[in-house]
Design a protein around this motif. Structure first.
Motif, PDB file in Angstrom:
ATOM      1  N   THR A  98      31.894 -32.694  23.925  1.00 18.00           N
ATOM      2  CA  THR A  98      32.555 -33.561  22.961  1.00 18.00           C
ATOM      3  C   THR A  98      34.017 -33.637  23.363  1.00 18.00           C
ATOM      4  O   THR A  98      34.667 -32.600  23.533  1.00 18.00           O
ATOM      5  CB  THR A  98      32.423 -32.996  21.528  1.00 18.00           C
ATOM      6  N   ILE A  99      34.515 -34.852  23.558  1.00 17.14           N
ATOM      7  CA  ILE A  99      35.883 -35.059  24.021  1.00 17.14           C
ATOM      8  C   ILE A  99      36.754 -35.488  22.851  1.00 17.14           C
ATOM      9  O   ILE A  99      36.433 -36.450  22.143  1.00 17.14           O
ATOM     10  CB  ILE A  99      35.950 -36.132  25.140  1.00 17.14           C
ATOM     11  N   TRP A 100      37.846 -34.776  22.682  1.00 17.78           N
ATOM     12  CA  TRP A 100      38.816 -35.050  21.618  1.00 17.78           C
ATOM     13  C   TRP A 100      40.171 -35.339  22.256  1.00 17.78           C
ATOM     14  O   TRP A 100      40.403 -34.991  23.409  1.00 17.78           O
ATOM     15  CB  TRP A 100      38.969 -33.825  20.714  1.00 17.78           C
ATOM     16  N   GLU A 101      41.059 -35.923  21.505  1.00 16.04           N
ATOM     17  CA  GLU A 101      42.418 -36.172  21.980  1.00 16.04           C
ATOM     18  C   GLU A 101      43.392 -35.728  20.901  1.00 16.04           C
ATOM     19  O   GLU A 101      43.082 -35.773  19.714  1.00 16.04           O
ATOM     20  CB  GLU A 101      42.599 -37.659  22.273  1.00 16.04           C
ATOM     21  N   TYR A 102      44.560 -35.277  21.323  1.00 14.72           N
ATOM     22  CA  TYR A 102      45.609 -34.897  20.378  1.00 14.72           C
ATOM     23  C   TYR A 102      46.956 -35.320  20.933  1.00 14.72           C
ATOM     24  O   TYR A 102      47.087 -35.594  22.133  1.00 14.72           O
ATOM     25  CB  TYR A 102      45.576 -33.394  20.086  1.00 14.72           C
TER      26      TYR A 102
ATOM     27  N   PRO B 228      43.614 -34.825  26.251  1.00 15.04           N
ATOM     28  CA  PRO B 228      42.249 -34.716  25.748  1.00 15.04           C
ATOM     29  C   PRO B 228      41.752 -33.282  25.876  1.00 15.04           C
ATOM     30  O   PRO B 228      42.076 -32.587  26.816  1.00 15.04           O
ATOM     31  CB  PRO B 228      41.450 -35.651  26.644  1.00 15.04           C
ATOM     32  N   THR B 229      40.991 -32.853  24.932  1.00 15.24           N
ATOM     33  CA  THR B 229      40.437 -31.510  24.924  1.00 15.24           C
ATOM     34  C   THR B 229      38.960 -31.623  24.625  1.00 15.24           C
ATOM     35  O   THR B 229      38.516 -32.645  24.125  1.00 15.24           O
ATOM     36  CB  THR B 229      41.185 -30.633  23.888  1.00 15.24           C
ATOM     37  N   GLY B 230      38.196 -30.625  24.942  1.00 13.46           N
ATOM     38  CA  GLY B 230      36.765 -30.735  24.729  1.00 13.46           C
ATOM     39  C   GLY B 230      36.111 -29.419  24.403  1.00 13.46           C
ATOM     40  O   GLY B 230      36.711 -28.360  24.552  1.00 13.46           O
ATOM     41  N   THR B 231      34.878 -29.510  23.955  1.00 11.42           N
ATOM     42  CA  THR B 231      34.047 -28.343  23.737  1.00 11.42           C
ATOM     43  C   THR B 231      32.763 -28.547  24.505  1.00 11.42           C
ATOM     44  O   THR B 231      32.248 -29.660  24.574  1.00 11.42           O
ATOM     45  CB  THR B 231      33.730 -28.145  22.238  1.00 11.42           C
ATOM     46  N   LEU B 232      32.270 -27.505  25.117  1.00 11.50           N
ATOM     47  CA  LEU B 232      31.023 -27.576  25.872  1.00 11.50           C
ATOM     48  C   LEU B 232      29.875 -27.093  25.029  1.00 11.50           C
ATOM     49  O   LEU B 232      29.980 -26.061  24.364  1.00 11.50           O
ATOM     50  CB  LEU B 232      31.108 -26.703  27.129  1.00 11.50           C
ATOM     51  N   GLY B 233      28.766 -27.825  25.098  1.00  4.41           N
ATOM     52  CA  GLY B 233      27.548 -27.388  24.426  1.00  4.41           C
ATOM     53  C   GLY B 233      26.741 -26.510  25.353  1.00  4.41           C
ATOM     54  O   GLY B 233      27.013 -26.417  26.551  1.00  4.41           O
ATOM     55  N   LEU B 234      25.749 -25.863  24.836  1.00  2.00           N
ATOM     56  CA  LEU B 234      24.885 -24.977  25.600  1.00  2.00           C
ATOM     57  C   LEU B 234      24.071 -25.784  26.608  1.00  2.00           C
ATOM     58  O   LEU B 234      23.442 -26.770  26.250  1.00  2.00           O
ATOM     59  CB  LEU B 234      23.948 -24.257  24.635  1.00  2.00           C
ATOM     60  N   PRO B 235      24.091 -25.412  27.906  1.00  2.00           N
ATOM     61  CA  PRO B 235      23.281 -26.125  28.901  1.00  2.00           C
ATOM     62  C   PRO B 235      21.795 -26.012  28.578  1.00  2.00           C
ATOM     63  O   PRO B 235      21.368 -25.055  27.945  1.00  2.00           O
ATOM     64  CB  PRO B 235      23.594 -25.407  30.213  1.00  2.00           C
ATOM     65  N   GLN B 236      21.037 -26.957  29.048  1.00  2.00           N
ATOM     66  CA  GLN B 236      19.595 -26.952  28.854  1.00  2.00           C
ATOM     67  C   GLN B 236      18.927 -26.470  30.137  1.00  2.00           C
ATOM     68  O   GLN B 236      19.491 -26.590  31.220  1.00  2.00           O
ATOM     69  CB  GLN B 236      19.106 -28.370  28.507  1.00  2.00           C
ATOM     70  N   PRO B 237      17.714 -25.930  30.065  1.00  3.02           N
ATOM     71  CA  PRO B 237      17.024 -25.446  31.262  1.00  3.02           C
ATOM     72  C   PRO B 237      16.753 -26.605  32.239  1.00  3.02           C
ATOM     73  O   PRO B 237      16.490 -27.716  31.826  1.00  3.02           O
ATOM     74  CB  PRO B 237      15.706 -24.888  30.741  1.00  3.02           C
ATOM     75  N   ALA B 238      16.838 -26.302  33.524  1.00  3.29           N
ATOM     76  CA  ALA B 238      16.545 -27.287  34.559  1.00  3.29           C
ATOM     77  C   ALA B 238      15.037 -27.393  34.740  1.00  3.29           C
ATOM     78  O   ALA B 238      14.340 -26.393  34.695  1.00  3.29           O
ATOM     79  CB  ALA B 238      17.204 -26.886  35.862  1.00  3.29           C
ATOM     80  N   ASN B 239      14.539 -28.618  34.967  1.00  4.62           N
ATOM     81  CA  ASN B 239      13.101 -28.819  35.095  1.00  4.62           C
ATOM     82  C   ASN B 239      12.632 -28.886  36.538  1.00  4.62           C
ATOM     83  O   ASN B 239      11.562 -28.410  36.885  1.00  4.62           O
ATOM     84  CB  ASN B 239      12.675 -30.079  34.371  1.00  4.62           C
ATOM     85  N   GLN B 240      13.419 -29.535  37.407  1.00  4.98           N
ATOM     86  CA  GLN B 240      12.975 -29.671  38.783  1.00  4.98           C
ATOM     87  C   GLN B 240      14.171 -29.797  39.706  1.00  4.98           C
ATOM     88  O   GLN B 240      15.213 -30.273  39.306  1.00  4.98           O
ATOM     89  CB  GLN B 240      12.043 -30.861  38.928  1.00  4.98           C
ATOM     90  N   PRO B 241      14.045 -29.368  40.963  1.00  6.52           N
ATOM     91  CA  PRO B 241      15.166 -29.445  41.911  1.00  6.52           C
ATOM     92  C   PRO B 241      15.464 -30.888  42.284  1.00  6.52           C
ATOM     93  O   PRO B 241      14.647 -31.780  42.061  1.00  6.52           O
ATOM     94  CB  PRO B 241      14.677 -28.646  43.110  1.00  6.52           C
ATOM     95  N   PRO B 242      16.663 -31.131  42.843  1.00  7.61           N
ATOM     96  CA  PRO B 242      17.042 -32.504  43.251  1.00  7.61           C
ATOM     97  C   PRO B 242      16.191 -33.014  44.386  1.00  7.61           C
ATOM     98  O   PRO B 242      15.581 -32.292  45.100  1.00  7.61           O
ATOM     99  CB  PRO B 242      18.503 -32.355  43.674  1.00  7.61           C
TER     100      PRO B 242
END
Length: 114
Positions: free
Chosen positions: A60-64, A100-114
């Motif tokens: 989530t990107i915020w600005e101040y 701009p400032t932000g907060t990171l959410g919890l990453p989700q599990p990866a399903n398959q390699p690139p």
């Protein structure tokens, strides 16, 4: 955030790879503290980021307005929501440097390699 690999640098730049690991199964509150998820922070530098593998992270990107701050610990900061987004594979993002400032959410599990 997990491991960080320094890939190269010069006088005015640095190239690094940040690896956002999927949740480990530990208590989500401990993981949140360990990786600083949901903790607002700024980036006082310009950067380019690209999703490479997995579902990426949510942010989530915020600005101040820094001109309204005195820099005191615990100071109230008025934030304006700019966007809520994610970083899937192949998606570049080039957010402008602070304020701009932000907060990171919890990453989700990866399903398959690139």
């Amino acid at each position: 955030m997990g491991p960080v690999l320094l890939l190269g640098s010069g006088t005015d730049y640095m190239v690094r790879a940040n690896i956002w690991l999927p949740p480990t199964g530990m208590d989500p509150r401990q993981e949140q503290v360990l990786h600083s998820y949901e903790l607002a922070h700024d980036h006082p530098f310009s950067f380019l980021t690209v999703g490479y593998f997995g579902p990426g992270y949510e942010t989530t990107i915020w600005e101040y307005n820094p001109d309204t701050l005195t820099g005191q610990p615990g100071e109230q900061v008025e934030l304006e929501l700019l966007e809520h987004t994610d970083l899937p594979p192949g998606q570049p993002r080039h957010p402008h440097p602070a304020p701009p400032t932000g907060t990171l959410g919890l990453p989700q599990p990866a399903n398959q390699p690139p």
